[in-house]
Write a protein that holds these residues in place. Structure first.
Motif, PDB file in Angstrom:
ATOM      1  N   VAL A   6       4.692  -1.644  10.068  1.00 55.14           N
ATOM      2  CA  VAL A   6       3.320  -1.975  10.474  1.00 55.14           C
ATOM      3  C   VAL A   6       2.315  -1.358   9.498  1.00 55.14           C
ATOM      4  O   VAL A   6       1.351  -2.015   9.102  1.00 55.14           O
ATOM      5  N   GLN A   7       2.548  -0.118   9.105  1.00 56.64           N
ATOM      6  CA  GLN A   7       1.644   0.510   8.138  1.00 56.64           C
ATOM      7  C   GLN A   7       1.549  -0.302   6.851  1.00 56.64           C
ATOM      8  O   GLN A   7       0.453  -0.576   6.352  1.00 56.64           O
ATOM      9  N   LEU A   8       2.692  -0.694   6.317  1.00 51.31           N
ATOM     10  CA  LEU A   8       2.694  -1.377   5.033  1.00 51.31           C
ATOM     11  C   LEU A   8       2.102  -2.783   5.101  1.00 51.31           C
ATOM     12  O   LEU A   8       1.401  -3.208   4.186  1.00 51.31           O
ATOM     13  N   VAL A   9       2.356  -3.493   6.182  1.00 52.45           N
ATOM     14  CA  VAL A   9       1.790  -4.839   6.284  1.00 52.45           C
ATOM     15  C   VAL A   9       0.269  -4.751   6.459  1.00 52.45           C
ATOM     16  O   VAL A   9      -0.478  -5.557   5.897  1.00 52.45           O
ATOM     17  N   ALA A  10      -0.207  -3.761   7.193  1.00 50.82           N
ATOM     18  CA  ALA A  10      -1.656  -3.572   7.331  1.00 50.82           C
ATOM     19  C   ALA A  10      -2.263  -3.183   5.981  1.00 50.82           C
ATOM     20  O   ALA A  10      -3.332  -3.691   5.603  1.00 50.82           O
ATOM     21  N   LYS A  11      -1.594  -2.317   5.246  1.00 50.45           N
ATOM     22  CA  LYS A  11      -2.085  -1.925   3.922  1.00 50.45           C
ATOM     23  C   LYS A  11      -2.112  -3.111   2.961  1.00 50.45           C
ATOM     24  O   LYS A  11      -3.022  -3.225   2.136  1.00 50.45           O
ATOM     25  N   ALA A  12      -1.142  -4.001   3.078  1.00 52.54           N
ATOM     26  CA  ALA A  12      -1.116  -5.192   2.229  1.00 52.54           C
ATOM     27  C   ALA A  12      -2.362  -6.040   2.466  1.00 52.54           C
ATOM     28  O   ALA A  12      -3.015  -6.490   1.511  1.00 52.54           O
ATOM     29  N   LEU A  13      -2.721  -6.236   3.725  1.00 49.13           N
ATOM     30  CA  LEU A  13      -3.911  -7.047   4.017  1.00 49.13           C
ATOM     31  C   LEU A  13      -5.194  -6.334   3.631  1.00 49.13           C
ATOM     32  O   LEU A  13      -6.132  -6.973   3.143  1.00 49.13           O
ATOM     33  N   LEU A  14      -5.251  -5.030   3.841  1.00 50.02           N
ATOM     34  CA  LEU A  14      -6.433  -4.282   3.425  1.00 50.02           C
ATOM     35  C   LEU A  14      -6.647  -4.398   1.924  1.00 50.02           C
ATOM     36  O   LEU A  14      -7.779  -4.508   1.450  1.00 50.02           O
ATOM     37  N   MET A  49      -4.740  -3.351 -10.265  1.00 53.22           N
ATOM     38  CA  MET A  49      -3.655  -3.936  -9.505  1.00 53.22           C
ATOM     39  C   MET A  49      -3.953  -5.407  -9.256  1.00 53.22           C
ATOM     40  O   MET A  49      -5.088  -5.821  -9.244  1.00 53.22           O
ATOM     41  N   SER A  50      -2.912  -6.145  -9.009  1.00 54.29           N
ATOM     42  CA  SER A  50      -3.077  -7.573  -8.799  1.00 54.29           C
ATOM     43  C   SER A  50      -2.366  -7.971  -7.517  1.00 54.29           C
ATOM     44  O   SER A  50      -2.088  -7.139  -6.668  1.00 54.29           O
ATOM     45  N   GLY A  51      -2.042  -9.239  -7.458  1.00 56.04           N
ATOM     46  CA  GLY A  51      -1.290  -9.734  -6.324  1.00 56.04           C
ATOM     47  C   GLY A  51       0.094  -9.118  -6.231  1.00 56.04           C
ATOM     48  O   GLY A  51       0.760  -9.227  -5.197  1.00 56.04           O
ATOM     49  N   GLU A  52       0.519  -8.469  -7.305  1.00 58.63           N
ATOM     50  CA  GLU A  52       1.831  -7.829  -7.293  1.00 58.63           C
ATOM     51  C   GLU A  52       1.882  -6.699  -6.257  1.00 58.63           C
ATOM     52  O   GLU A  52       2.898  -6.519  -5.586  1.00 58.63           O
ATOM     53  N   TYR A  53       0.811  -5.945  -6.141  1.00 55.79           N
ATOM     54  CA  TYR A  53       0.772  -4.847  -5.175  1.00 55.79           C
ATOM     55  C   TYR A  53       0.875  -5.394  -3.752  1.00 55.79           C
ATOM     56  O   TYR A  53       1.650  -4.887  -2.936  1.00 55.79           O
ATOM     57  N   TYR A  54       0.109  -6.428  -3.486  1.00 55.61           N
ATOM     58  CA  TYR A  54       0.150  -7.081  -2.165  1.00 55.61           C
ATOM     59  C   TYR A  54       1.572  -7.549  -1.861  1.00 55.61           C
ATOM     60  O   TYR A  54       2.110  -7.282  -0.785  1.00 55.61           O
ATOM     61  N   ALA A  55       2.195  -8.256  -2.799  1.00 53.28           N
ATOM     62  CA  ALA A  55       3.547  -8.776  -2.602  1.00 53.28           C
ATOM     63  C   ALA A  55       4.550  -7.643  -2.402  1.00 53.28           C
ATOM     64  O   ALA A  55       5.461  -7.748  -1.570  1.00 53.28           O
ATOM     65  N   LEU A  56       4.378  -6.562  -3.149  1.00 48.04           N
ATOM     66  CA  LEU A  56       5.259  -5.412  -3.019  1.00 48.04           C
ATOM     67  C   LEU A  56       5.151  -4.793  -1.627  1.00 48.04           C
ATOM     68  O   LEU A  56       6.162  -4.466  -0.996  1.00 48.04           O
ATOM     69  N   MET A  57       3.922  -4.649  -1.127  1.00 44.52           N
ATOM     70  CA  MET A  57       3.733  -4.077   0.209  1.00 44.52           C
ATOM     71  C   MET A  57       4.372  -4.956   1.280  1.00 44.52           C
ATOM     72  O   MET A  57       5.026  -4.465   2.198  1.00 44.52           O
ATOM     73  N   TRP A  58       4.186  -6.282   1.177  1.00 42.33           N
ATOM     74  CA  TRP A  58       4.801  -7.206   2.150  1.00 42.33           C
ATOM     75  C   TRP A  58       6.318  -7.100   2.102  1.00 42.33           C
ATOM     76  O   TRP A  58       6.981  -7.060   3.134  1.00 42.33           O
ATOM     77  N   LYS A  59       6.870  -7.078   0.892  1.00 44.33           N
ATOM     78  CA  LYS A  59       8.324  -7.012   0.737  1.00 44.33           C
ATOM     79  C   LYS A  59       8.867  -5.720   1.351  1.00 44.33           C
ATOM     80  O   LYS A  59       9.866  -5.736   2.076  1.00 44.33           O
ATOM     81  N   ARG A  60       8.211  -4.617   1.069  1.00 46.99           N
ATOM     82  CA  ARG A  60       8.641  -3.339   1.652  1.00 46.99           C
ATOM     83  C   ARG A  60       8.507  -3.371   3.168  1.00 46.99           C
ATOM     84  O   ARG A  60       9.383  -2.885   3.893  1.00 46.99           O
ATOM     85  N   ALA A  61       7.403  -3.913   3.658  1.00 46.79           N
ATOM     86  CA  ALA A  61       7.193  -3.991   5.101  1.00 46.79           C
ATOM     87  C   ALA A  61       8.305  -4.794   5.765  1.00 46.79           C
ATOM     88  O   ALA A  61       8.838  -4.399   6.814  1.00 46.79           O
ATOM     89  N   GLU A  62       8.668  -5.909   5.164  1.00 49.07           N
ATOM     90  CA  GLU A  62       9.744  -6.740   5.716  1.00 49.07           C
ATOM     91  C   GLU A  62      11.076  -5.992   5.725  1.00 49.07           C
ATOM     92  O   GLU A  62      11.853  -6.112   6.677  1.00 49.07           O
ATOM     93  N   ARG A  63      11.335  -5.212   4.681  1.00 47.45           N
ATOM     94  CA  ARG A  63      12.577  -4.429   4.644  1.00 47.45           C
ATOM     95  C   ARG A  63      12.590  -3.377   5.753  1.00 47.45           C
ATOM     96  O   ARG A  63      13.622  -3.160   6.396  1.00 47.45           O
ATOM     97  N   PHE A  64      11.459  -2.709   5.971  1.00 52.32           N
ATOM     98  CA  PHE A  64      11.401  -1.728   7.059  1.00 52.32           C
ATOM     99  C   PHE A  64      11.574  -2.409   8.413  1.00 52.32           C
ATOM    100  O   PHE A  64      12.227  -1.857   9.308  1.00 52.32           O
ATOM    101  N   LEU A  65      11.004  -3.593   8.581  1.00 53.14           N
ATOM    102  CA  LEU A  65      11.180  -4.316   9.839  1.00 53.14           C
ATOM    103  C   LEU A  65      12.648  -4.667  10.036  1.00 53.14           C
ATOM    104  O   LEU A  65      13.188  -4.502  11.140  1.00 53.14           O
ATOM    105  N   THR A  66      13.304  -5.126   8.987  1.00 53.82           N
ATOM    106  CA  THR A  66      14.739  -5.441   9.064  1.00 53.82           C
ATOM    107  C   THR A  66      15.532  -4.199   9.447  1.00 53.82           C
ATOM    108  O   THR A  66      16.441  -4.260  10.289  1.00 53.82           O
ATOM    109  N   ARG A  67      15.189  -3.069   8.846  1.00 55.49           N
ATOM    110  CA  ARG A  67      15.881  -1.814   9.177  1.00 55.49           C
ATOM    111  C   ARG A  67      15.651  -1.426  10.631  1.00 55.49           C
ATOM    112  O   ARG A  67      16.562  -0.913  11.295  1.00 55.49           O
ATOM    113  N   SER A  68      14.436  -1.637  11.123  1.00 55.58           N
ATOM    114  CA  SER A  68      14.146  -1.265  12.512  1.00 55.58           C
ATOM    115  C   SER A  68      14.984  -2.096  13.483  1.00 55.58           C
ATOM    116  O   SER A  68      15.497  -1.567  14.473  1.00 55.58           O
ATOM    117  N   VAL A  69      15.136  -3.381  13.189  1.00 54.19           N
ATOM    118  CA  VAL A  69      15.956  -4.247  14.041  1.00 54.19           C
ATOM    119  C   VAL A  69      17.418  -3.800  13.989  1.00 54.19           C
ATOM    120  O   VAL A  69      18.087  -3.692  15.022  1.00 54.19           O
TER     121      VAL A  69
END
Length: 139
Positions: A40-48, A1-21
């Motif tokens: 929160v799970q996805l953004v933490a996983k992105a950084l991990l 995996m590369s930076g693509e996985y990280y970017a994918l996790m951030w993008k998904r996390a942002e979408r879930f945050l938008t949905r929560s709002v």
């Protein structure tokens, strides 16, 4: 995996945050809490993944944030680990609701009100703010 996985996790996390709002605004407090937990799970996983190469198969925002904090401390970054630890301490009650809502949305009979919905969304927004700060600090 590369930076693509990280970017994918951030993008998904942002979408879930938008949905929560959106769920909060529409009065769907169960959805607001569930989607905030996912964010929160996805953004933490992105950084991990980005900083430690881990792809955790665990769930639970507190568990993931604790893992991140511990790895940062083990890596000699007590200053950054403290940012995560302070967030968890300050938002412990909201994080408890977030984790509970993840399970209850699937299997439980608990329903959340406006107060809990607001707590969950606020905690998720703050988690993003803190974890972006972690990224800035790590460069």
């Amino acid at each position: 995996m590369s930076g693509e996985y990280y970017a994918l996790m951030w993008k998904r996390a942002e979408r879930f945050l938008t949905r929560s709002v959106r769920d909060l605004e529409e009065g769907d407090y169960d959805g607001a809490c569930f989607n905030a937990e996912e964010a929160v799970q996805l953004v933490a996983k992105a950084l991990l993944y980005k900083y430690f190469g881990e792809v955790p198969r665990i769930h639970g925002s507190k568990t993931l944030l604790a893992r991140l904090r511990n790895l940062l401390a083990d890596g000699g970054r007590d200053d950054v680990a403290a940012l995560v630890g302070e967030f968890v301490a300050e938002y412990r009650s909201a994080l408890d609701i977030l984790e509970e809502s993840y399970v209850m949305a699937h299997y439980g009979a608990i329903s959340y009100g406006e107060k809990q919905g607001r707590m969950c969304v606020e905690a998720a927004k703050k988690a993003f703010e803190v974890l972006k700060g972690v990224e800035r600090a790590l460069g």
